[in-house]
Structures are given as C-alpha cells and as structure tokens.
Scaffold this motif. Sequence first.
Motif, PDB file in Angstrom:
ATOM      1  N   UNK A 786       0.811  -1.224   0.000  1.00  0.00           N
ATOM      2  CA  UNK A 786       0.000   0.000   0.000  1.00  0.00           C
ATOM      3  C   UNK A 786       0.842   1.270   0.000  1.00  0.00           C
ATOM      4  N   UNK A 787       1.947   1.303   0.737  1.00  0.00           N
ATOM      5  CA  UNK A 787       2.758   2.523   0.807  1.00  0.00           C
ATOM      6  C   UNK A 787       3.295   2.880  -0.567  1.00  0.00           C
ATOM      7  N   UNK A 788       3.762   1.827  -1.333  1.00  0.00           N
ATOM      8  CA  UNK A 788       4.275   2.115  -2.666  1.00  0.00           C
ATOM      9  C   UNK A 788       3.192   2.596  -3.611  1.00  0.00           C
ATOM     10  N   UNK A 789       1.953   2.205  -3.347  1.00  0.00           N
ATOM     11  CA  UNK A 789       0.855   2.623  -4.205  1.00  0.00           C
ATOM     12  C   UNK A 789       0.367   4.069  -3.870  1.00  0.00           C
ATOM     13  N   UNK A 790       0.404   4.408  -2.581  1.00  0.00           N
ATOM     14  CA  UNK A 790      -0.196   5.698  -2.139  1.00  0.00           C
ATOM     15  C   UNK A 790       0.772   6.848  -2.280  1.00  0.00           C
ATOM     16  N   UNK A 791       2.055   6.660  -1.984  1.00  0.00           N
ATOM     17  CA  UNK A 791       3.015   7.764  -1.974  1.00  0.00           C
ATOM     18  C   UNK A 791       3.138   8.460  -3.324  1.00  0.00           C
ATOM     19  N   UNK A 792       3.148   7.781  -4.485  1.00  0.00           N
ATOM     20  CA  UNK A 792       3.168   8.503  -5.774  1.00  0.00           C
ATOM     21  C   UNK A 792       1.928   9.382  -5.983  1.00  0.00           C
ATOM     22  N   UNK A 793       0.803   8.919  -5.483  1.00  0.00           N
ATOM     23  CA  UNK A 793      -0.416   9.730  -5.613  1.00  0.00           C
ATOM     24  C   UNK A 793      -0.302  11.026  -4.796  1.00  0.00           C
ATOM     25  N   UNK A 794       0.234  10.908  -3.573  1.00  0.00           N
ATOM     26  CA  UNK A 794       0.419  12.106  -2.743  1.00  0.00           C
ATOM     27  C   UNK A 794       1.453  13.036  -3.360  1.00  0.00           C
ATOM     28  N   UNK A 795       2.421  12.476  -4.071  1.00  0.00           N
ATOM     29  CA  UNK A 795       3.507  13.301  -4.625  1.00  0.00           C
ATOM     30  C   UNK A 795       3.052  14.104  -5.837  1.00  0.00           C
ATOM     31  N   UNK A 796       2.316  13.429  -6.789  1.00  0.00           N
ATOM     32  CA  UNK A 796       1.955  14.147  -8.010  1.00  0.00           C
ATOM     33  C   UNK A 796       0.473  14.523  -8.103  1.00  0.00           C
ATOM     34  N   UNK A 797      -0.345  14.065  -7.141  1.00  0.00           N
ATOM     35  CA  UNK A 797      -1.751  14.410  -7.124  1.00  0.00           C
ATOM     36  C   UNK A 797      -2.580  13.767  -8.193  1.00  0.00           C
ATOM     37  N   UNK A 798      -2.045  12.740  -8.855  1.00  0.00           N
ATOM     38  CA  UNK A 798      -2.785  12.045  -9.913  1.00  0.00           C
ATOM     39  C   UNK A 798      -3.320  10.729  -9.387  1.00  0.00           C
ATOM     40  N   UNK A 799      -4.548  10.389  -9.853  1.00  0.00           N
ATOM     41  CA  UNK A 799      -5.164   9.143  -9.395  1.00  0.00           C
ATOM     42  C   UNK A 799      -4.443   7.931  -9.991  1.00  0.00           C
ATOM     43  N   UNK A 800      -4.623   6.815  -9.331  1.00  0.00           N
ATOM     44  CA  UNK A 800      -3.902   5.603  -9.735  1.00  0.00           C
ATOM     45  C   UNK A 800      -4.858   4.423  -9.557  1.00  0.00           C
ATOM     46  N   UNK A 801      -4.940   3.548 -10.567  1.00  0.00           N
ATOM     47  CA  UNK A 801      -5.822   2.373 -10.518  1.00  0.00           C
ATOM     48  C   UNK A 801      -4.992   1.089 -10.724  1.00  0.00           C
ATOM     49  N   UNK A 802      -5.441   0.038 -10.019  1.00  0.00           N
ATOM     50  CA  UNK A 802      -4.755  -1.256 -10.171  1.00  0.00           C
ATOM     51  C   UNK A 802      -5.704  -2.373  -9.760  1.00  0.00           C
ATOM     52  N   UNK A 803      -5.696  -3.445 -10.531  1.00  0.00           N
ATOM     53  CA  UNK A 803      -6.526  -4.608 -10.206  1.00  0.00           C
ATOM     54  C   UNK A 803      -5.779  -5.484  -9.212  1.00  0.00           C
ATOM     55  N   UNK A 804      -6.462  -5.891  -8.166  1.00  0.00           N
ATOM     56  CA  UNK A 804      -5.853  -6.743  -7.135  1.00  0.00           C
ATOM     57  C   UNK A 804      -6.774  -7.935  -6.908  1.00  0.00           C
ATOM     58  N   UNK A 805      -6.222  -8.988  -6.239  1.00  0.00           N
ATOM     59  CA  UNK A 805      -6.987 -10.212  -5.938  1.00  0.00           C
ATOM     60  C   UNK A 805      -6.879 -10.492  -4.456  1.00  0.00           C
ATOM     61  N   UNK A 806      -7.868 -11.199  -3.938  1.00  0.00           N
ATOM     62  CA  UNK A 806      -7.858 -11.591  -2.530  1.00  0.00           C
ATOM     63  C   UNK A 806      -6.949 -12.800  -2.351  1.00  0.00           C
ATOM     64  N   UNK A 807      -6.525 -13.006  -1.137  1.00  0.00           N
ATOM     65  CA  UNK A 807      -5.661 -14.140  -0.831  1.00  0.00           C
ATOM     66  C   UNK A 807      -6.406 -15.459  -1.029  1.00  0.00           C
ATOM     67  N   UNK A 808      -7.680 -15.411  -0.773  1.00  0.00           N
ATOM     68  CA  UNK A 808      -8.449 -16.651  -0.894  1.00  0.00           C
ATOM     69  C   UNK A 808      -8.954 -16.847  -2.311  1.00  0.00           C
ATOM     70  N   UNK A 809      -8.439 -15.994  -3.205  1.00  0.00           N
ATOM     71  CA  UNK A 809      -8.790 -16.147  -4.618  1.00  0.00           C
ATOM     72  C   UNK A 809     -10.091 -15.553  -4.976  1.00  0.00           C
TER      73      UNK A 809
END
Length: 809
Positions: A786-809
């Motif tokens: 999460x930190x690697x995903x959020x810090x770029x957004x705070x730095x440049x103010x641009x939204x960021x999207x990414x598809x993720x999966x649950x551990x249980x599939x």
Amino acid sequence: MTRSSRGADNPFAVVGVGASAGGVEALQAFFSPMPPEPGMAFIVVTHLGQGYESALPQILSRSTKLPIVPARHGEAIEPNRVYVLVSDSVPTLRRGKLNLRQSANRHEYNPIDVFLASLAEDRGEYSVAVILSGTGHDGTLGARAIKEKGGLTIAQQTDQTAPRYPDMPDNAMASGAIDLKLPVQDMAGKLVEYVQGLGTLAVSARGDGRSQRDRIANACQAICDILRDELGHNFAGYKERTFLRRIERRMQVLELRDIEDYVERLRQDRPEVVQLFHDLLIGVTAFFRDKDAFEALAERVIPHLFEDKGTSDAVRVWVPGSATGEEAYSIAMLLLEQMAELKARPKVVVFATDIDDPAIGVARAARYPAAMLKDISPQRLERFFTGDGVSYTLSKDVRDLCIFSSHSVIRDPPFSRVDLISCRNLLIYLDKELQQRLVPVFHYALRPGGYLFLGTSESLTQHAELFAPLDRKNRVFQRRDHPGVPLGLPLLIPHWRHGLLELRPVVRNQPGLPLRLVAEGRVIEQFAPAHVVVTRDGDIVHFSTRTGKYLENAPGVPTRNLVAMARRGLRLDLRTALGEAFEGRRTIRRNGVHVELDDRHQVVDIVVEPLPDNHQELLFLVVFCDVGAPLGHEQMLPASIAEHAASTEQLESELREWRERVQSVVEEYETALEELKSTNEELLSINEELQSTNEELETSREEAQSVNEELNTVNSDLQRKVEELDRANDNLRNLFEGTEIGLVFLDKELVIRSFTPAIKTIFNLIDLDRCPLLTDIVSELADLNLRNEIEPVLANGKSRERRVVRRDG
C-alpha cells in the motif's frame, strides 16, 4: 466614470446613518427593504471600542443586495453602496471623499455628530441624517447641522416598533431637528421617494417653460403672503433657491406633489404655516451668528457692564432659549475678553435657560464638531477651545461662567437684577400676545440701565416706552428707568391670599343690624387709636381711620409699604420694631417716638403685635397711640434736650455692643465664606471628575453593547453553520452506511480518518479504528504494498488504478 465624479450638475444624496446600542437590529431592518439601486450612498457610523474591528459589514451583507464595504481613508463615495465604519476612528466627509482620523481619546468625540456636521458642509441639501437606536445625545447636533443646510433628517419612531435604546432618536426629536419620525422598516421607501423628487421644484423654477416658472413664482408669492398675514414676517427677500428648498422639503414630508396643493394646505392648516416658518429660520443658534450684531454688542454694551464694578459686585447675563448653548458661550467669550483688560474683576454669571432638557445636556457637554465652528475666528478658537481639528471642547474658563438650567420664560418667574438679556430669535416663534407679555418681563428682570439684545427679525414696536434703541440695525436696546406707564408683572396669587386683596365694604348702620354691633363699630371708628395691618414684608393690607397723621404717600411710584409711607421721625423706630416683631413673632413696643407734623411734633407710642394665625400667612397689627397733644418747636426744645442727654449714653452703650456683635458676626461670616469657597471648589473639581468618568463609562457601555450585539449576531451565524455541518455529516454517515463500495479516507501520514462498512471485508477494521496507520492493518489482498501505491499519488496528485486479488482467490 463613477457618479461621484460627475460634478455638481448631477449630484446624488448621501445618507449618514448613526446608531449605537441596539443598532445592529435596527440597521438590519433599515437595509432589508432597500432596493438594489436606490440612487444614494449610505455611510454607517456606530460607537466602537478602541482597538475593536467591527464585523458589521459581514452582518449587514446578509440583509441587503447593496454592496457593503468597510470605510477606507481617502475613498471616493459612490451611489448605491454602503460604507461601514469598522474601527474606532473618527470619520468626516470632504469633497466627496472619506477621511478617517484615529482618535487618541475616543471619549472626547461624538463621532455621529462629527460626521453628520461634515456631511452637511460637503453635500448641503443633498445630505440626509438617519438616527437609529442608541443611548446619549450623539447625533443631535449633527442632525441640526444637516437641517440648517436644507437636508432631510429622520429618526427612528419611538412607538410601535420602538428602538431598544430610544435616547438618541428621542433627544434628536426633542431638539426640533427631525423632519420625519418613522418606523425603521418604512424609512427605505420614504428615502427613495425623497431622492427621486430632490431638487425638482428648484429646477422647474429655473427651467425653460415660462408658464411653469410663472406658476411656481405665483405660488411662492402666495406663500409669502400667508406667512406675512399669519405671523407678521415678510420673506419676500429670502434667497429663492433656499426658499424653494424649504418648501420642497415640507412638501415631501407631507407627501404632496404639486406646489399649489401645498399653498392650499397652508391656507387651511396654521400649524403647517408655523412649521414652514421654523424651517425658514433654522440655524439661529450658531456661534456668533450675525457677526455684525455681536460686534456691536462687544463695542457698545459689554464694556459698560463692568463700569463702576469691583470684586464684590456681579455681572449677570440671562440667555433665555439657549438651545444647545452656542449663543450663551459666544457671550461668555466676549465677557472673558473684556475681563482680561480689568484689574478688579467682578463675579460674572451667564444664566442660560431652555425648556429642552436634551439640548441643555448637549450645551453642558460643551463639545462641538469642527464644521459647526466656522464663524469663530482662529484667535478665539485657539484661546477658548481645545481640540484637534475634528471636534472641539470649550475651555473650563468659558464653561465656568455659564449655568444651564431648565426654565420656561413664559411659565416660570424671571431672573432679576440682570445686566444683559440676550433673547435672539425666540420672540419670532411666539404669537403677538405672548410677545406683549414677555417684553415687560424682560424690563422687570433688568437692572436700571440694563441692555436687551434681540434677533435681527425682532422688534419692540409694542413696548417702545420700555426700551430705548441703542442700535436699531443690530437690535440692541437699553432699559428705560422711568417708563411713561408703570407696568408690573402678572401676579400669580395663591388661592388662600385672594381674601387679602378683595375690596371689603364698610359696615354702615343698616336697618336690622343689632344695636350692639352698631355701637361697637361707632366706638371703634371714633375713639380707637389709628392702626394698620401688615404682612411680613411690611406691605399694608388694611387701614383704619385717621392714619394720615402718621403715614403719607412717598414720592415716585405708588407703594403700600408701611416704612416707606411713615412720616419723618417715625421711620427708624418703626423699622426696628417691625424687624423685631417679625423675627420673634412677639409684641414689640416703642414709647416716646417723635413724629414731625408740619410745624408741630407729636409724641407717639408704637405697638406691633402678631395677629392670631387665622391665615397661612402671618399678619401683624401696628397701633399708633398719641401721648398728649401735639407740641410746637418752643415746647419741644427743653424736653428734647433733657431726653436726648439721658438717651445718648444708652445709645452709645448699645452702639458699642452692636459693633462688637457685628464684628464677631463679620469674622464668623468671613471664616464660613472661606470654608464654603474651599468646599465649593473641591465639589466643583469632584463634580467635573465624576462627570468625565460618567461620560467615559457611558461611552464604554455603549461600545460594549454594540460589540456584544455584533458578537451575538456572529454567534447566531456560527450556530447556524454548525447545524448545517451536523446535517451534512449525518448525510455523509447515511451515505457511507448505505453504500456497498469499500472506501477508506487517509491523511498525508496514511492515518485512517474514516471508512465505509464495506471495506471491512478487505481490511480487518473495526468501528473504533480511526487513527492507526492503514499499512499496519492486516488486509485480505495478495501481493499489495500500500505505501508504494499511495506515496506517488500524494507526490503528483494524480489518481492511480490497479486490479488486485484476494488471498483466498
């Protein structure tokens, strides 16, 4: 180009609005019905505490569509705007621009008076004064200045929609300076109507249409005729523009559109004739009004008031109808200028009286805006005033000469032994009957040779025998000491004394009277000693028969005083006996008194005895009893020598005793007088300090009240905003709880601030988790930093999207 820069050809009205305690509510009600373009500018002046920044512009902006701006130094006034004083500075208006002056001591100023006086000077007939809720008398002088210049004055009506603090509007109305008394919510409509018709009558009189000019000229002549016929004053030579402005203002007050309708109103309504007359004569109490007249007074009267007078004498001046004190203080300055040239200075007192208590309060304060002192020379301004160019206060020397009191020149007894009466422009307000009554009153009040100073429109044609003209042009008169027909004052006799003045019939022998009464009356008439009945003042209220042997008419004005009527030889003993009887209320005898009867002498015994107290006023019986027959000069000489030799030693002894007693009394009197003088000076000093402290406390109370009202208004606004935020928060909570989208809100430090219930299926959160770091919470997502995903957004103010999966599939 703004309208303020269009010059005098197209002026606009400027409305000065004065308010103090209770003013916030009144100002909101005043501006609420005001249209967006009323065609006039508004300047709001209130009482503010030192260092306080008013929030009034923000408060008023919610009540009107007009632009509300803080008053700034040097800003040009434009129509359709509201300028609000937001600091404790003193505002004035000069050449269409605001001037704000910081006050070192705010208690020395009446800011509303100062501003309205400057507004009157700058805008003239295009100035308007509005006096709203407040305490004290600030605004009274300013309203008078605007009315004098032909402007309109309005005060908040004190009934129905009464102001919370009615002193300011009440005092202004009591001074006679207010044209309209209206509820605050009705003022906007009246002002708009007034501005729309402002100057139309004068413009029509100067226009190109000959018929219109002739119609207005004929109406003006008819109005002059009505004023002359009703009040005896001719205004044919009055300035045309000013005359039309006064008429126009009265028409606007009465809501009349046509001048001929106003002429008809004057013919049917005499009080309106008087009101127009008052409007044509406003402004008669300025300092040194009619400069030539005051110069004549200073040259021909003031020096003579001090002739043959030393430190034990007094110069007394009476100024009836003193209003706000300008006339009385002007005369006091002339007196001080004359006293500066004297080595021995008598005591000087100026009695300034009026029936208007608020005006007397203004006079006692002796504080005037600079705009109202234009007729005072720079030398007098520097000598008799203290100030800073905005507001001036008369010096203590001038104030100490003047005593202000409430007094009706018509109803109350007059002052007496007065050297000068200055009654300028008071008689013109009274009808002929009252004028005829007052002139003898002034004659009575003046000392022999005293002076009377009248206004330029007043004369003494009805009582020319009482006063000799000293300067006809400037209306200075001198009392005639021996008028052709003696005139007295109207007597106000208590009902219980009427019986003393009734003419009582002589008892005569009429059929049916008892024989005893007839006999006793005859005995009293023929054989009783001569006697009189007198009051405590020595005035005779009853004569018996045969009193002519002891009394005779004194030369000059007829009198009923017993001592004045006593024959030669009787007067001294009679005066002493009366004094002892009056003081001790006991019977006093004087034996062997010699009365001169032409060529003979009569020895008389005198008895002075108080009568039984059958009246509320004590009366005394004085009886004259002859001792022997009258004697000639040859018979009286031996007896007189022996009697005088015997009484001389006794008289010398009594004289020495009386001298000692008089000396002792004089010493006690002088000691008591010194103590009283010292005490009086201390009391005067304490009174001035208390008065100054009271004024400061009153001003502070008004300022605190104004600030408190603003704070209450701001608090109400904040409370309303809090309620709105609560409602918005409830709506957000309902939205969060009802949505199926998982959301979590973080700050810059990744601390959790809020989240929706749906996010609980991804992160292991509970409702109490509001402050932990999101990165410290276990999630159900695989391969996610999460930190690697959020810090770029705070730095440049641009939204960021990414598809993720649950551990249980």
